[in-house]
Design a protein around this motif. Structure first.
Motif, short mmCIF file in Angstrom:
data_model
loop_
_atom_site.label_atom_id
_atom_site.label_comp_id
_atom_site.label_asym_id
_atom_site.label_seq_id
_atom_site.Cartn_x
_atom_site.Cartn_y
_atom_site.Cartn_z
N ALA A 147 3.66 16.35 12.03
CA ALA A 147 4.21 15.08 12.53
C ALA A 147 3.66 14.77 13.91
CB ALA A 147 5.73 15.18 12.59
N LEU A 148 3.52 15.82 14.72
CA LEU A 148 2.96 15.64 16.07
C LEU A 148 1.51 15.19 15.98
CD1 LEU A 148 4.45 18.66 18.04
CD2 LEU A 148 4.77 16.24 18.57
N ARG A 149 0.81 15.77 15.01
CA ARG A 149 -0.59 15.41 14.83
C ARG A 149 -0.71 13.93 14.42
NH1 ARG A 149 -2.85 18.88 10.57
NH2 ARG A 149 -1.46 20.48 11.34
N GLN A 150 0.25 13.54 13.58
CA GLN A 150 0.26 12.13 13.15
C GLN A 150 0.48 11.21 14.35
OE1 GLN A 150 -0.25 10.76 10.19
NE2 GLN A 150 -0.66 12.74 9.22
N GLU A 151 1.39 11.64 15.21
CA GLU A 151 1.71 10.83 16.38
C GLU A 151 0.50 10.74 17.31
OE1 GLU A 151 4.98 12.26 18.78
OE2 GLU A 151 4.50 10.71 20.26
N LEU A 152 -0.16 11.89 17.49
CA LEU A 152 -1.36 11.92 18.33
C LEU A 152 -2.44 11.01 17.73
CD1 LEU A 152 -3.06 13.23 20.65
CD2 LEU A 152 -3.72 14.97 19.02
N GLY A 153 -2.57 11.09 16.43
CA GLY A 153 -3.56 10.25 15.74
C GLY A 153 -3.30 8.78 15.96
N ARG A 154 -2.04 8.40 15.85
CA ARG A 154 -1.66 7.00 16.06
C ARG A 154 -1.94 6.55 17.50
NH1 ARG A 154 2.65 7.62 12.68
NH2 ARG A 154 3.99 8.33 14.36
N THR A 155 -1.58 7.45 18.43
CA THR A 155 -1.78 7.12 19.86
C THR A 155 -3.27 6.96 20.18
OG1 THR A 155 0.12 8.54 20.25
CG2 THR A 155 -1.06 7.81 22.19
N ILE A 156 -4.06 7.89 19.65
CA ILE A 156 -5.51 7.82 19.91
C ILE A 156 -6.09 6.56 19.28
CG2 ILE A 156 -7.72 8.92 19.40
CD1 ILE A 156 -6.40 11.61 19.82
N GLN A 157 -5.61 6.23 18.08
CA GLN A 157 -6.12 5.03 17.41
C GLN A 157 -5.80 3.78 18.22
OE1 GLN A 157 -8.15 4.92 14.68
NE2 GLN A 157 -8.29 2.78 15.26
N GLU A 158 -4.59 3.76 18.76
CA GLU A 158 -4.20 2.61 19.59
C GLU A 158 -5.09 2.50 20.83
OE1 GLU A 158 0.48 2.73 18.27
OE2 GLU A 158 -0.01 3.07 20.39
N ALA A 159 -5.37 3.68 21.41
CA ALA A 159 -6.24 3.69 22.60
C ALA A 159 -7.66 3.27 22.23
CB ALA A 159 -6.23 5.08 23.21
N THR A 177 0.83 -1.20 0.00
CA THR A 177 0.00 0.00 0.00
C THR A 177 0.87 1.26 0.00
OG1 THR A 177 -0.09 -0.14 2.38
CG2 THR A 177 -1.99 -1.00 1.19
N ASP A 178 0.31 2.31 -0.56
CA ASP A 178 1.06 3.56 -0.63
C ASP A 178 1.08 4.25 0.72
OD1 ASP A 178 -0.33 4.10 -3.86
OD2 ASP A 178 1.65 3.33 -3.34
N VAL A 179 2.21 4.35 1.30
CA VAL A 179 2.36 5.03 2.58
C VAL A 179 2.76 6.47 2.29
CG1 VAL A 179 3.62 5.07 4.78
CG2 VAL A 179 3.09 2.89 3.69
N PRO A 180 1.97 7.46 2.78
CA PRO A 180 2.32 8.84 2.49
C PRO A 180 3.68 9.22 3.09
CG PRO A 180 0.49 8.71 4.04
CD PRO A 180 0.75 7.34 3.56
N ASP A 181 4.38 10.07 2.39
CA ASP A 181 5.72 10.49 2.81
C ASP A 181 5.60 11.74 3.70
OD1 ASP A 181 8.38 10.85 3.04
OD2 ASP A 181 8.64 11.78 1.07
N TYR A 182 6.01 11.59 4.95
CA TYR A 182 5.92 12.71 5.89
C TYR A 182 7.27 13.41 6.08
CZ TYR A 182 1.45 10.62 7.14
OH TYR A 182 0.19 10.10 7.10
N SER A 183 8.23 13.10 5.25
CA SER A 183 9.57 13.64 5.48
C SER A 183 9.65 15.15 5.27
CB SER A 183 10.57 12.94 4.55
OG SER A 183 10.12 13.04 3.22
N ASN A 184 8.77 15.69 4.41
CA ASN A 184 8.87 17.13 4.12
C ASN A 184 7.81 17.97 4.82
OD1 ASN A 184 11.06 16.78 2.40
ND2 ASN A 184 9.73 16.28 0.68
N ILE A 185 7.06 17.37 5.74
CA ILE A 185 6.00 18.14 6.40
C ILE A 185 6.48 18.72 7.71
CG2 ILE A 185 3.96 17.09 5.32
CD1 ILE A 185 3.86 15.17 7.63
N PRO A 186 5.87 19.84 8.16
CA PRO A 186 6.35 20.48 9.39
C PRO A 186 6.17 19.61 10.62
CG PRO A 186 4.71 21.84 8.27
CD PRO A 186 4.82 20.58 7.52
#
Lengths: 154, 198
Positions: B123-135, B110-119
């Protein structure tokens, strides 16, 4: 309102699912109670975090299975109608064949030939011998069977 | 956000198909989001949504004009999810240690979006999203669906009770208990966040 009641209603309070009176009471309690106020802040943070979640990027065709089903069903329907038509034709053919085999001399062609038939084939037409026999029997009375209850006139 | 469309009952099958496609185009994003938050996996969410659309298409003649398509779909997706969830619980996945995990194999393609060039914020929002999803995946599924429908999809309690087929009181209780469980699970994360900000 006590803390237990307020804490139970906090989610509804945040979602604006309470009446104006209940909201007012909870607000008053939150001003006075630090514990409930902290819980309210934490629940607000959870709610805001959930609301701010970004949707995943859409990838793939979600209607793939529907397309497959639709194509398959259309083909199936076409095939079904063809099958029905073939079955009907087969039944009609079978019926016609059976009727021709069971009744080979049907009345249709016989009636058409009625005018040019031979004299011996007519049931009402009699041969000279038959006419003589009938003349001999002319004086005699016809035989009448004796049936119970039926008077015989002489 | 929510729209209700009126559909004519006297439409030909091709028109109905057109209507269905149109509705799918309008609502595929929130429905996919819902499926993703429910399953916690992109592949499972895609499968669930495809199954949901197939089921919806097969019973589209029963869809009542004037009612909201997305709420009807939420109902279908949730029921499918519950059925699959129960099936999975009855037949747990058994895999060999030698074979690669099918989900991991699929994830590679699957195509994983590239977050290397984003502020950093993103990235923090992505991390929060992942954490909330896990919870979210750790709380019971009936609490999870109520919280998702309320906070992510923005449905009212009455709409949620219609989708889930339960009373308003049950919805209220499930949302509250779900949030409190999330609060317990996310407490360490938020504490760390607060410390980082200070």
């Amino acid at each position: 309102m006590n803390c237990h009641r307020v804490q139970n209603l906090l989610s509804s309070y945040l979602d604006q699912e309470l009446s104006a009176g209940e909201r007012r009471e909870i607000r008053r309690h939150l001003f006075a109670c630090a514990g409930c106020s902290r819980l309210c802040d934490e629940l607000t943070l959870i709610k805001d975090s959930l609301e701010g979640l970004e949707p995943p990027a859409i990838g793939g065709d979600f209607l793939k299975k529907v397309h497959l089903y639709r194509d398959g069903r259309l083909l199936q329907e076409t095939f079904l109608w063809g099958k029905r038509l073939a079955m009907t034709a087969a039944w009609i053919l079978l019926f016609l064949l059976t009727s021709f085999l069971l009744f080979p001399n049907s009345s249709g062609p016989e009636l058409a030939k009625k005018e040019d038939r031979l004299p011996g084939y007519d049931v009402h037409e009699r041969t000279p011998q038959q006419q003589e026999t009938q003349a001999e029997e002319g004086g005699k009375k016809p035989f009448l069977p004796l049936l119970p209850g039926i008077p015989v006139s002489r | 956000m929510l729209r209700s469309e009126s559909l004519s009952l006297t439409r030909s099958p091709s028109d109905r198909w057109g209507d269905f496609e149109e509705q799918v185009k309008i609502y595929e994003k929130p429905l996919y989001h819902f499926a993703y938050r429910l399953t916690g996996d992109i592949n499972d969410a895609q499968d669930l949504l495809q199954e949901g659309f197939l089921k919806a298409y097969r019973s589209y003649h029963r869809f009542q004009p004037g009612t909201a398509f997305d709420r009807w779909m939420f109902q279908i997706i949730y029921r499918l999810f519950v059925d699959n969830y129960r099936k999975k619980r009855r037949r747990p996945f058994i895999s060999s240690l030698d074979e690669p995990h099918p989900h991991l194999e699929q994830a590679k393609t699957t195509d994983v979006p590239d977050y290397s060039n984003i502020p950093e914020d993103s990235a923090l929002r992505q991390e929060l999203g992942r954490t909330i999803q896990e919870a979210l995946m750790l709380i019971p599924e009936n609490f999870r669906v109520a919280v998702i429908l309320c906070d992510i999809q923005g449905l009212s309690y009455e709409e949620i009770s219609q989708v889930l087929g339960c009373s308003l009181g049950t919805v209220r209780s499930r949302i509250h208990r779900g949030r409190r469980l999330l609060r317990e699970l996310l407490k360490p994360y938020f504490r760390e966040e607060r410390r980082r900000k200070k």
